[in-house]
Motif scaffolding. Sequence first.
Motif, mmCIF file in Angstrom:
data_model
loop_
_atom_site.group_PDB
_atom_site.id
_atom_site.type_symbol
_atom_site.label_atom_id
_atom_site.label_comp_id
_atom_site.label_asym_id
_atom_site.label_seq_id
_atom_site.Cartn_x
_atom_site.Cartn_y
_atom_site.Cartn_z
ATOM 1 N N VAL A 60 0.844 -1.183 0.000
ATOM 2 C CA VAL A 60 0.000 0.000 0.000
ATOM 3 C C VAL A 60 0.884 1.240 0.000
ATOM 4 N N SER A 61 0.241 2.384 -0.175
ATOM 5 C CA SER A 61 0.971 3.637 -0.305
ATOM 6 C C SER A 61 1.810 3.943 0.931
ATOM 7 N N PRO A 62 3.025 4.485 0.742
ATOM 8 C CA PRO A 62 3.836 4.925 1.892
ATOM 9 C C PRO A 62 3.126 5.980 2.721
ATOM 10 N N LEU A 63 2.134 6.646 2.118
ATOM 11 C CA LEU A 63 1.371 7.645 2.849
ATOM 12 C C LEU A 63 0.820 7.083 4.156
ATOM 13 N N LEU A 64 0.379 5.841 4.125
ATOM 14 C CA LEU A 64 -0.268 5.265 5.299
ATOM 15 C C LEU A 64 0.711 5.088 6.450
ATOM 16 N N ASP A 65 1.945 4.687 6.121
ATOM 17 C CA ASP A 65 2.976 4.596 7.159
ATOM 18 C C ASP A 65 3.296 5.969 7.726
ATOM 19 N N LEU A 66 3.377 6.972 6.850
ATOM 20 C CA LEU A 66 3.657 8.330 7.312
ATOM 21 C C LEU A 66 2.558 8.839 8.230
ATOM 22 N N LEU A 67 1.308 8.542 7.875
ATOM 23 C CA LEU A 67 0.189 8.951 8.710
ATOM 24 C C LEU A 67 0.262 8.300 10.084
ATOM 25 N N SER A 68 0.547 7.016 10.088
ATOM 26 C CA SER A 68 0.642 6.299 11.362
ATOM 27 C C SER A 68 1.772 6.849 12.224
ATOM 28 N N GLN A 69 2.920 7.126 11.594
ATOM 29 C CA GLN A 69 4.059 7.669 12.328
ATOM 30 C C GLN A 69 3.752 9.042 12.909
ATOM 31 N N ALA A 70 2.875 9.780 12.214
ATOM 32 C CA ALA A 70 2.512 11.123 12.673
ATOM 33 C C ALA A 70 1.353 11.096 13.675
ATOM 34 N N GLY A 71 0.943 9.907 14.070
ATOM 35 C CA GLY A 71 -0.111 9.792 15.066
ATOM 36 C C GLY A 71 -1.510 9.722 14.499
ATOM 37 N N GLY A 72 -1.622 9.556 13.186
ATOM 38 C CA GLY A 72 -2.937 9.475 12.572
ATOM 39 C C GLY A 72 -3.535 8.084 12.683
ATOM 40 N N ARG A 73 -4.856 8.025 12.708
ATOM 41 C CA ARG A 73 -5.558 6.738 12.730
ATOM 42 C C ARG A 73 -5.821 6.303 11.296
ATOM 43 N N VAL A 74 -5.391 5.106 10.950
ATOM 44 C CA VAL A 74 -5.485 4.619 9.575
ATOM 45 C C VAL A 74 -6.092 3.221 9.567
ATOM 46 N N THR A 75 -7.034 3.007 8.660
ATOM 47 C CA THR A 75 -7.597 1.679 8.422
ATOM 48 C C THR A 75 -7.452 1.367 6.942
ATOM 49 N N VAL A 76 -7.029 0.147 6.620
ATOM 50 C CA VAL A 76 -6.903 -0.288 5.230
ATOM 51 C C VAL A 76 -8.028 -1.267 4.920
ATOM 52 N N LEU A 77 -8.785 -0.962 3.871
ATOM 53 C CA LEU A 77 -9.860 -1.849 3.425
ATOM 54 C C LEU A 77 -9.419 -2.505 2.127
ATOM 55 N N ARG A 78 -9.079 -3.794 2.205
ATOM 56 C CA ARG A 78 -8.671 -4.541 1.023
ATOM 57 C C ARG A 78 -9.871 -5.257 0.420
ATOM 58 N N SER A 79 -9.924 -5.272 -0.894
ATOM 59 C CA SER A 79 -10.990 -5.995 -1.587
ATOM 60 C C SER A 79 -10.479 -6.422 -2.945
ATOM 61 N N ALA A 80 -11.152 -7.375 -3.537
ATOM 62 C CA ALA A 80 -10.784 -7.811 -4.881
ATOM 63 C C ALA A 80 -11.081 -6.686 -5.876
ATOM 64 N N TYR A 81 -10.367 -6.709 -6.979
ATOM 65 C CA TYR A 81 -10.538 -5.692 -8.011
ATOM 66 C C TYR A 81 -11.992 -5.656 -8.493
ATOM 67 N N ARG A 82 -12.565 -4.454 -8.520
ATOM 68 C CA ARG A 82 -13.941 -4.205 -8.951
ATOM 69 C C ARG A 82 -14.991 -4.856 -8.055
#
Length: 379
Positions: A60-82
Amino acid sequence: MTKLASTPGRVAPPRVLHILAPAAYGGLEQVVFQLATGRAARGLPTEVLALVADAKGSAVSPLLDLLSQAGGRVTVLRSAYRSYGEEQRGIQAAVSAFGADVVHTHGYHPDVLARRPAREAGTGLISTAHGFTGGGLKNRAYEWLQRRAWRDFDVVAAVSRPLLDRLVRSGIPERIVELCPNAWSGNEPLDRASARDLLRIPYAQRVVGWVGRQAEAKGPDVMVRSLAHLPADLGLVMIGDGPARGALIELASELGVAARITWVGPMQGAGRCMAAFDVFSLSSRTEGTPMVLLEAMAARVPIVATSVGGVPDVVSPSEAVLVEPESPEALARGIDGVLRDPAEAARRTTAARQRVAERYSLAPWLDRYEEFYARAVRR
């Protein structure tokens, strides 16, 4: 849905859920990062939901790691394509679990998919319109669906005046469209020597810098073609990646400029390296309020940019050299002019730094979005 705070007569700040389908790097991702971390720094309840359309465990995007490191709450929703139904159910679950008062979407995919779950949950609904890329039939169909969805939103924040006008002409109610250009993060860029060390550029070499997604809308081919019209000792540093990468490398070889180009690839925090460049070039065919332009202004780097979209609202000829789009020759003339007159270039960079600090600072921008959130909750 907004709950009363402990102090009588006061209302708790809205709980805001940002939804995006993140790429590796980009202006949209940076906007979400600034909004989420900015609210978190103010102690305001915020969460980011990232839609990843691949259930097999892709990165997933490095953005999510950066958000977590900055104290942000992040949830990843994985799903099959389409698997759109699965994604909508996941969005509905995330809205409920977080207790969101406002859903804030970014990009056509979340704009279309989140509308129904958000409305069924009774939340406010906001989108930031980051701009249109155009392109083929598929992209235009997606953008048509996006504009249809926006008609049911409480606020659509357009990042540039031309984009706002386009949204209204397309049938989106004028009462819900608001102008809200992007903001500069306020993070100080690296100095020239540090930036060049990071990019591995010889200190004495003259280089033009280009940063962005290598796709048609950003005009990287215009940049590569312009190099053929510039002095042979001038190099080009291309930071970013995208679907046009292979074609660009072939084009550079055909034009005989391949040896003059350094392909850096995608890079976290590329905006910190602006001071490495003798000139920053923005060759886009379409733009909203480019984050890279704000970063170049903050770094006091001479700018040559195509006069498209919201660019002329960000910089005037007093702060940058503006040229017509789709013209490698015009871009090359602008770059050559900057290199030939360093005193005038320095005057423009000083004016640009002052402008970005005065008009694009972070705190008023965050305040503006808080107004949007409050309005969405009231509606």
